[in-house]
Every structure is written in structure tokens, then in C-alpha cells.
Design a protein around this motif. Structure first.
Motif, PDB file in Angstrom:
ATOM      1  N   UNK A 180     -13.388  84.784  91.636  1.00  0.00           N
ATOM      2  CA  UNK A 180     -14.848  84.684  91.649  1.00  0.00           C
ATOM      3  C   UNK A 180     -15.290  83.351  92.242  1.00  0.00           C
ATOM      4  N   UNK A 181     -14.610  82.270  91.902  1.00  0.00           N
ATOM      5  CA  UNK A 181     -14.968  80.958  92.438  1.00  0.00           C
ATOM      6  C   UNK A 181     -14.791  80.925  93.947  1.00  0.00           C
ATOM      7  N   UNK A 182     -13.687  81.465  94.442  1.00  0.00           N
ATOM      8  CA  UNK A 182     -13.439  81.477  95.891  1.00  0.00           C
ATOM      9  C   UNK A 182     -14.502  82.312  96.597  1.00  0.00           C
ATOM     10  N   UNK A 183     -14.829  83.473  96.039  1.00  0.00           N
ATOM     11  CA  UNK A 183     -15.866  84.299  96.657  1.00  0.00           C
ATOM     12  C   UNK A 183     -17.196  83.568  96.678  1.00  0.00           C
ATOM     13  N   UNK A 184     -17.549  82.922  95.577  1.00  0.00           N
ATOM     14  CA  UNK A 184     -18.846  82.252  95.465  1.00  0.00           C
ATOM     15  C   UNK A 184     -18.945  81.043  96.379  1.00  0.00           C
ATOM     16  N   UNK A 185     -17.900  80.218  96.425  1.00  0.00           N
ATOM     17  CA  UNK A 185     -17.966  78.949  97.149  1.00  0.00           C
ATOM     18  C   UNK A 185     -17.537  79.042  98.613  1.00  0.00           C
ATOM     19  N   UNK A 186     -16.672  79.992  98.957  1.00  0.00           N
ATOM     20  CA  UNK A 186     -16.090  80.001 100.296  1.00  0.00           C
ATOM     21  C   UNK A 186     -16.521  81.211 101.116  1.00  0.00           C
ATOM     22  N   UNK A 235     -24.620  81.494 102.569  1.00  0.00           N
ATOM     23  CA  UNK A 235     -25.669  80.828 101.793  1.00  0.00           C
ATOM     24  C   UNK A 235     -26.836  81.757 101.445  1.00  0.00           C
ATOM     25  N   UNK A 236     -27.353  82.607 102.385  1.00  0.00           N
ATOM     26  CA  UNK A 236     -28.469  83.485 102.008  1.00  0.00           C
ATOM     27  C   UNK A 236     -28.107  84.453 100.878  1.00  0.00           C
ATOM     28  N   UNK A 237     -26.872  84.944 100.866  1.00  0.00           N
ATOM     29  CA  UNK A 237     -26.454  85.860  99.801  1.00  0.00           C
ATOM     30  C   UNK A 237     -26.388  85.130  98.464  1.00  0.00           C
ATOM     31  N   UNK A 238     -25.898  83.906  98.467  1.00  0.00           N
ATOM     32  CA  UNK A 238     -25.825  83.116  97.237  1.00  0.00           C
ATOM     33  C   UNK A 238     -27.231  82.826  96.726  1.00  0.00           C
ATOM     34  N   UNK A 239     -28.145  82.452  97.630  1.00  0.00           N
ATOM     35  CA  UNK A 239     -29.521  82.174  97.220  1.00  0.00           C
ATOM     36  C   UNK A 239     -30.176  83.415  96.624  1.00  0.00           C
ATOM     37  N   UNK A 240     -29.935  84.572  97.231  1.00  0.00           N
ATOM     38  CA  UNK A 240     -30.511  85.818  96.712  1.00  0.00           C
ATOM     39  C   UNK A 240     -29.961  86.141  95.329  1.00  0.00           C
ATOM     40  N   UNK A 241     -28.657  85.989  95.131  1.00  0.00           N
ATOM     41  CA  UNK A 241     -28.071  86.240  93.815  1.00  0.00           C
ATOM     42  C   UNK A 241     -28.614  85.271  92.772  1.00  0.00           C
ATOM     43  N   UNK A 242     -28.826  84.022  93.151  1.00  0.00           N
ATOM     44  CA  UNK A 242     -29.394  83.042  92.217  1.00  0.00           C
ATOM     45  C   UNK A 242     -30.821  83.429  91.833  1.00  0.00           C
ATOM     46  N   UNK A 243     -31.625  83.884  92.815  1.00  0.00           N
ATOM     47  CA  UNK A 243     -32.998  84.304  92.512  1.00  0.00           C
ATOM     48  C   UNK A 243     -32.995  85.520  91.593  1.00  0.00           C
TER      49      UNK A 243
END
Length: 71
Positions: free
Chosen positions: A20-26, A30-38
């Protein structure tokens, strides 16, 4: 339960967490991470400064040494 079974059960969460960490950080852009955070109700991560200091030693405190190296 045997010792091998307990070791396997203990290893699975560690491996899943690392994946999960590798998927999230690497892997995720960035747009997908921002969308998941929202979607989770969390604010977007702060963005890096646009100008920066101009690279190594651009601001006088960069990664390059300030004095010449002696061999």
C-alpha cells in the motif's frame, strides 16, 4: 496452530502495508492521490513552491559544498 502458520499470519499485514505504501507514494499519480484524499475528507497535500531556490547551492545552503574539496 504451528509456528509457521503464526509467522505467515504475522507477515501478511506487513507485506500488505508495504505494498500500500509503494502504491501510494510511488505508483499513483498526484491527481489520483489528491482525489482519494478529498473523498476521504482530508485536505490536499501542500504543493511544492513553484520557484524553489534554483537548484543545488542556488540559495547558498544547497547540497554542494561551499568550499573546494581537498583530495
Amino acid at each position: 496452530m504451528s509456528a509457521e502458520t503464526w509467522q505467515t499470519i504475522a507477515i501478511i499485514p506487513i507485506v500488505l502495508g508495504a505494498l500500500a505504501w509503494v502504491l501510494w507514494r510511488v505508483v499513483l499519480p498526484r491527481p489520483a492521490i489528491d482525489r482519494l484524499r478529498r473523498l476521504a475528507g482530508r485536505p490536499e497535500a501542500p504543493k511544492a513552491a513553484a520557484g524553489g531556490c534554483g537548484g543545488c547551492s542556488g540559495c547558498g545552503g544547497g547540497c554542494a559544498p561551499t568550499s573546494p574539496r581537498r583530495h
